[in-house]
Design a protein around this motif. Structure first.
Motif, PDB file in Angstrom:
ATOM      1  N   ASP A   1     -84.129 -27.871-106.990  1.00  0.00           N
ATOM      2  CA  ASP A   1     -84.831 -26.631-107.288  1.00  0.00           C
ATOM      3  C   ASP A   1     -85.722 -26.185-106.132  1.00  0.00           C
ATOM      4  N   LYS A   2     -85.962 -27.068-105.163  1.00  0.00           N
ATOM      5  CA  LYS A   2     -86.737 -26.715-103.963  1.00  0.00           C
ATOM      6  C   LYS A   2     -86.140 -27.442-102.765  1.00  0.00           C
ATOM      7  N   GLN A   3     -86.334 -26.855-101.575  1.00  0.00           N
ATOM      8  CA  GLN A   3     -85.859 -27.469-100.339  1.00  0.00           C
ATOM      9  C   GLN A   3     -86.930 -27.368 -99.251  1.00  0.00           C
ATOM     10  N   LEU A   4     -87.075 -28.449 -98.520  1.00  0.00           N
ATOM     11  CA  LEU A   4     -87.867 -28.430 -97.291  1.00  0.00           C
ATOM     12  C   LEU A   4     -86.889 -28.595 -96.142  1.00  0.00           C
ATOM     13  N   LYS A   5     -86.842 -27.604 -95.245  1.00  0.00           N
ATOM     14  CA  LYS A   5     -85.910 -27.618 -94.128  1.00  0.00           C
ATOM     15  C   LYS A   5     -86.651 -27.977 -92.838  1.00  0.00           C
ATOM     16  N   ILE A   6     -86.076 -28.890 -92.075  1.00  0.00           N
ATOM     17  CA  ILE A   6     -86.675 -29.323 -90.815  1.00  0.00           C
ATOM     18  C   ILE A   6     -85.587 -29.281 -89.746  1.00  0.00           C
ATOM     19  N   GLY A   7     -85.837 -28.520 -88.706  1.00  0.00           N
ATOM     20  CA  GLY A   7     -84.847 -28.408 -87.638  1.00  0.00           C
ATOM     21  C   GLY A   7     -85.417 -28.827 -86.301  1.00  0.00           C
ATOM     22  N   PHE A   8     -84.629 -29.566 -85.542  1.00  0.00           N
ATOM     23  CA  PHE A   8     -85.009 -29.964 -84.190  1.00  0.00           C
ATOM     24  C   PHE A   8     -83.758 -29.878 -83.324  1.00  0.00           C
ATOM     25  N   SER A   9     -83.831 -29.120 -82.234  1.00  0.00           N
ATOM     26  CA  SER A   9     -82.661 -28.899 -81.395  1.00  0.00           C
ATOM     27  C   SER A   9     -83.018 -28.990 -79.916  1.00  0.00           C
ATOM     28  N   PHE A  10     -82.041 -29.412 -79.135  1.00  0.00           N
ATOM     29  CA  PHE A  10     -82.225 -29.560 -77.690  1.00  0.00           C
ATOM     30  C   PHE A  10     -81.101 -28.811 -76.979  1.00  0.00           C
ATOM     31  N   TYR A  11     -81.480 -27.978 -75.993  1.00  0.00           N
ATOM     32  CA  TYR A  11     -80.519 -27.145 -75.268  1.00  0.00           C
ATOM     33  C   TYR A  11     -80.517 -27.520 -73.792  1.00  0.00           C
TER      34      TYR A  11
ATOM     35  N   TYR B   1     -88.047 -23.402 -99.263  1.00  0.00           N
ATOM     36  CA  TYR B   1     -87.131 -22.552-100.025  1.00  0.00           C
ATOM     37  C   TYR B   1     -87.150 -22.929-101.504  1.00  0.00           C
ATOM     38  N   LYS B   2     -87.086 -21.912-102.335  1.00  0.00           N
ATOM     39  CA  LYS B   2     -86.908 -22.056-103.769  1.00  0.00           C
ATOM     40  C   LYS B   2     -85.438 -21.820-104.083  1.00  0.00           C
ATOM     41  N   VAL B   3     -84.792 -22.758-104.761  1.00  0.00           N
ATOM     42  CA  VAL B   3     -83.376 -22.626-105.089  1.00  0.00           C
ATOM     43  C   VAL B   3     -83.274 -21.925-106.449  1.00  0.00           C
ATOM     44  N   VAL B   4     -82.858 -20.657-106.411  1.00  0.00           N
ATOM     45  CA  VAL B   4     -82.837 -19.866-107.645  1.00  0.00           C
ATOM     46  C   VAL B   4     -81.553 -20.075-108.449  1.00  0.00           C
ATOM     47  N   ASP B   5     -80.474 -20.453-107.781  1.00  0.00           N
ATOM     48  CA  ASP B   5     -79.232 -20.838-108.457  1.00  0.00           C
ATOM     49  C   ASP B   5     -78.808 -22.186-107.903  1.00  0.00           C
TER      50      ASP B   5
ATOM     51  N   ALA C   1     -71.765 -22.721-110.036  1.00  0.00           N
ATOM     52  CA  ALA C   1     -70.986 -22.539-108.812  1.00  0.00           C
ATOM     53  C   ALA C   1     -71.856 -22.176-107.607  1.00  0.00           C
ATOM     54  N   TRP C   2     -72.956 -21.478-107.854  1.00  0.00           N
ATOM     55  CA  TRP C   2     -73.795 -20.995-106.770  1.00  0.00           C
ATOM     56  C   TRP C   2     -74.895 -21.981-106.404  1.00  0.00           C
ATOM     57  N   GLN C   3     -75.222 -22.027-105.129  1.00  0.00           N
ATOM     58  CA  GLN C   3     -76.498 -22.591-104.672  1.00  0.00           C
ATOM     59  C   GLN C   3     -77.122 -21.533-103.765  1.00  0.00           C
ATOM     60  N   THR C   4     -78.241 -20.955-104.241  1.00  0.00           N
ATOM     61  CA  THR C   4     -78.862 -19.825-103.546  1.00  0.00           C
ATOM     62  C   THR C   4     -80.333 -20.121-103.265  1.00  0.00           C
ATOM     63  N   PRO C   5     -80.675 -20.517-102.049  1.00  0.00           N
ATOM     64  CA  PRO C   5     -82.072 -20.750-101.697  1.00  0.00           C
ATOM     65  C   PRO C   5     -82.729 -19.489-101.138  1.00  0.00           C
ATOM     66  N   LEU C   6     -83.963 -19.213-101.576  1.00  0.00           N
ATOM     67  CA  LEU C   6     -84.736 -18.087-101.073  1.00  0.00           C
ATOM     68  C   LEU C   6     -86.038 -18.605-100.484  1.00  0.00           C
ATOM     69  N   GLY C   7     -86.360 -18.176 -99.278  1.00  0.00           N
ATOM     70  CA  GLY C   7     -87.581 -18.617 -98.630  1.00  0.00           C
ATOM     71  C   GLY C   7     -87.601 -18.185 -97.178  1.00  0.00           C
ATOM     72  N   LEU C   8     -88.448 -18.835 -96.380  1.00  0.00           N
ATOM     73  CA  LEU C   8     -88.605 -18.482 -94.970  1.00  0.00           C
ATOM     74  C   LEU C   8     -88.762 -19.735 -94.127  1.00  0.00           C
ATOM     75  N   THR C   9     -88.395 -19.590 -92.871  1.00  0.00           N
ATOM     76  CA  THR C   9     -88.571 -20.654 -91.884  1.00  0.00           C
ATOM     77  C   THR C   9     -89.406 -20.110 -90.731  1.00  0.00           C
ATOM     78  N   VAL C  10     -90.338 -20.914 -90.242  1.00  0.00           N
ATOM     79  CA  VAL C  10     -91.096 -20.569 -89.035  1.00  0.00           C
ATOM     80  C   VAL C  10     -90.764 -21.605 -87.965  1.00  0.00           C
ATOM     81  N   GLY C  11     -90.769 -21.179 -86.723  1.00  0.00           N
ATOM     82  CA  GLY C  11     -90.414 -22.113 -85.659  1.00  0.00           C
ATOM     83  C   GLY C  11     -90.894 -21.653 -84.305  1.00  0.00           C
ATOM     84  N   LYS C  12     -90.666 -22.491 -83.321  1.00  0.00           N
ATOM     85  CA  LYS C  12     -91.049 -22.172 -81.943  1.00  0.00           C
ATOM     86  C   LYS C  12     -90.062 -22.837 -80.996  1.00  0.00           C
ATOM     87  N   THR C  13     -89.689 -22.105 -79.958  1.00  0.00           N
ATOM     88  CA  THR C  13     -88.811 -22.621 -78.915  1.00  0.00           C
ATOM     89  C   THR C  13     -89.624 -22.850 -77.651  1.00  0.00           C
ATOM     90  N   PHE C  14     -89.571 -24.058 -77.129  1.00  0.00           N
ATOM     91  CA  PHE C  14     -90.296 -24.411 -75.913  1.00  0.00           C
ATOM     92  C   PHE C  14     -89.312 -24.405 -74.738  1.00  0.00           C
TER      93      PHE C  14
END
Length: 305
Positions: free
Chosen positions: A293-303, A282-286, A254-267
């Protein structure tokens, strides 16, 4: 005629002042250009310091807006995931477009609209919570749109450092292939709490959604971000979601639990627009059956300003 003692003293003092003025070091010597010179040297420096401090405050406020899900912003965000280890060690891909539009009202609250439009590439047998409790069907890898979600948050106006928002969410049947079926037509509720203290931003998003075909999913999105001085606008923190599927066949899937960190920069651009880029591991522990079992997260946003 002899001069009095007082007159003699006055003449002596006058002679001393005349002699001092002659040599340029008397008490009445003036430097009319010195004050102007000091003013010319000091004033620009003070103005530069004041402008720098004002710009730093403006930049800090802009960065807080970029991290605040309830801020008065207009933005197009993306939340993209490469999931490793799904369905017999295969990769799954998720591209999520998330437009945000804040509406300021004359009442005691503002209103924030958020959309989620997912585009997915998933192999047969992959377990993805946003697609419900059943593993992905079909043959090979299927690419296409899944079902979209629209959220609306009522945000009470407050002077407090901590604010909150709550409101409904609805899902729309926008899938391009039944293999990528999500909640279909459905609805739910969501709430947000957000605050900041110094360089730390914190809070969370909690939502629950019901949909077609026994779709019954709770999503928890913690917010914990540290804003670093290095490189101006850089940050590190947790930017991901924890899911619980109430329709899963058993609690272990039932669970999906990722543990990890994200680094980023706002210009921050001169025009007032902002661009944010982040990368997380992130490591997916559940995980559900067929889940990653692992995730690579990529974010790109425009404001927009």
């Amino acid at each position: 005629m002899a001069k009095s003692g007082t007159a003699a003293t006055s003449e002596a003092l006058g002679a001393h002042e005349n002699l001092a003025r002659k040599h340029g070091n008397g008490p009445t010597m003036k430097h009319p250009h010195l004050g102007s010179l000091l003013s010319c040297l000091i004033t620009p420096g003070l103005l530069m310091l004041a402008a720098s401090a004002a710009q730093a405050n403006a930049d800090a406020e802009a960065l807080r807006k970029a991290q605040d899900p309830l801020a008065d912003v207009k933005a197009l965000m993306t939340d993209n995931t490469i999931a490793y280890g799904t369905a017999n060690d295969q990769k799954s891909y998720g591209i999520s477009l998330q437009p945000v539009y804040s509406i300021e009202t004359e009442r005691s609250f503002n209103f924030v609209l958020r959309g989620i439009l997912p585009y997915i590439g998933a192999p047969k047998g992959a377990g993805l919570p946003i697609l419900g409790p059943d593993p992905v069907g079909g043959t090979g890898r299927t690419w296409g749109l899944s079902d979209s979600v629209v959220q609306g948050f009522f945000v009470p106006k407050t002077e407090s450092e901590i604010k909150f928002g709550f409101g409904p969410q609805i899902s729309l049947r926008t899938r391009s292939d039944d293999v990528l079926a999500g909640p279909g037509w459905g609805g739910g509720v969501a709430g947000i709490v957000f605050g900041s203290a110094g360089k730390i931003a914190y809070g969370g998003i909690l939502g629950h959604h019901w949909g077609q075909d026994d779709f019954n999913l709770t999503t928890i999105r913690p917010i914990l971000i540290y804003n670093a001085d290095a490189f101006g606008g850089s940050y590190i923190g947790y930017i991901n979601s924890v899911n619980y599927d109430w329709s899963a066949p058993n609690s272990s899937s039932a669970w999906q639990t990722p543990l990890g960190l994200t680094v980023g920069k706002t210009f921050i651009l001169k025009s007032g627009h902002m661009i944010d880029f982040n990368l997380g591991g992130y490591k997916v522990v559940d995980a559900p059956t067929g889940g990653a079992d692992k995730q690579l997260k990529i974010g790109f946003s425009f404001y927009w300003p």
